[in-house]
Design a protein around this motif. Structure first.
Motif, mmCIF file in Angstrom:
data_model
loop_
_atom_site.group_PDB
_atom_site.id
_atom_site.type_symbol
_atom_site.label_atom_id
_atom_site.label_comp_id
_atom_site.label_asym_id
_atom_site.label_seq_id
_atom_site.Cartn_x
_atom_site.Cartn_y
_atom_site.Cartn_z
ATOM 1 N N ARG A 22 0.826 -1.214 0.000
ATOM 2 C CA ARG A 22 0.000 0.000 0.000
ATOM 3 C C ARG A 22 0.857 1.260 0.000
ATOM 4 N NH1 ARG A 22 -2.908 -3.063 -1.792
ATOM 5 N NH2 ARG A 22 -4.963 -3.705 -1.087
ATOM 6 N N GLN A 52 -4.409 6.980 3.483
ATOM 7 C CA GLN A 52 -3.402 5.957 3.248
ATOM 8 C C GLN A 52 -3.059 5.215 4.536
ATOM 9 O OE1 GLN A 52 0.518 7.147 1.925
ATOM 10 N NE2 GLN A 52 0.894 5.141 1.001
ATOM 11 N N ALA A 55 -5.751 2.738 4.945
ATOM 12 C CA ALA A 55 -5.644 1.692 3.920
ATOM 13 C C ALA A 55 -4.519 0.701 4.240
ATOM 14 C CB ALA A 55 -5.434 2.313 2.542
ATOM 15 N N HIS A 59 -5.315 -3.177 5.225
ATOM 16 C CA HIS A 59 -4.717 -4.208 4.371
ATOM 17 C C HIS A 59 -3.919 -5.208 5.215
ATOM 18 C CE1 HIS A 59 -3.176 -6.016 0.732
ATOM 19 N NE2 HIS A 59 -1.928 -5.718 1.036
#
Length: 119
Positions: A22, A52, A55, A59
């Motif tokens: 990511r 981010q 994310a 993840h």
């Protein structure tokens, strides 16, 4: 940074790879064995925005769960400035750049052997 940690657990390396998936920056593992009794490793990573940071954290949680590793505790996901994923033997810290600069965990745990992961 001290280079490569010889006995880095596969789960820590996997979490680092997932952070890099990511586009995390500054991904580093700190070996806290012999330095702290709280956990064996910290994995630090930085996202360039709150989106981010979230994310990267999500993840890592999703993919680690597929391998049977779920965090015992999660903090900060709602604000995504500093997300802490506690996997007991290791703790993942995903920071917004301002939070990472402020808390400077690398300096706080400066005695710990470390490994930087290339992005």
């Amino acid at each position: 940074m001290n280079g490569l940690l010889e006995d880095l657990p596969q789960e820590v390396a996997q979490a680092a790879a997932l952070a890099l998936d990511r586009k995390a920056e500054g991904v580093v593992a700190l070996d806290l064995r012999g330095v702290s009794s709280a956990t064996d490793f910290f994995l630090l990573a930085t996202g360039t925005s709150d989106i981010q940071v979230r994310a990267i954290s999500e993840h890592i949680m999703e993919e680690m769960a597929k391998a049977g590793h779920r965090p015992l505790h999660v903090e900060g996901l709602d604000r995504a400035r500093w997300v802490l994923l506690d996997f007991v033997d290791f703790v993942v810290h995903v920071f917004h750049p301002v939070a990472r600069d402020f808390y400077q965990l690398e300096l706080l745990w400066g005695d710990a052997p470390s490994q930087l992961f290339a992005s």
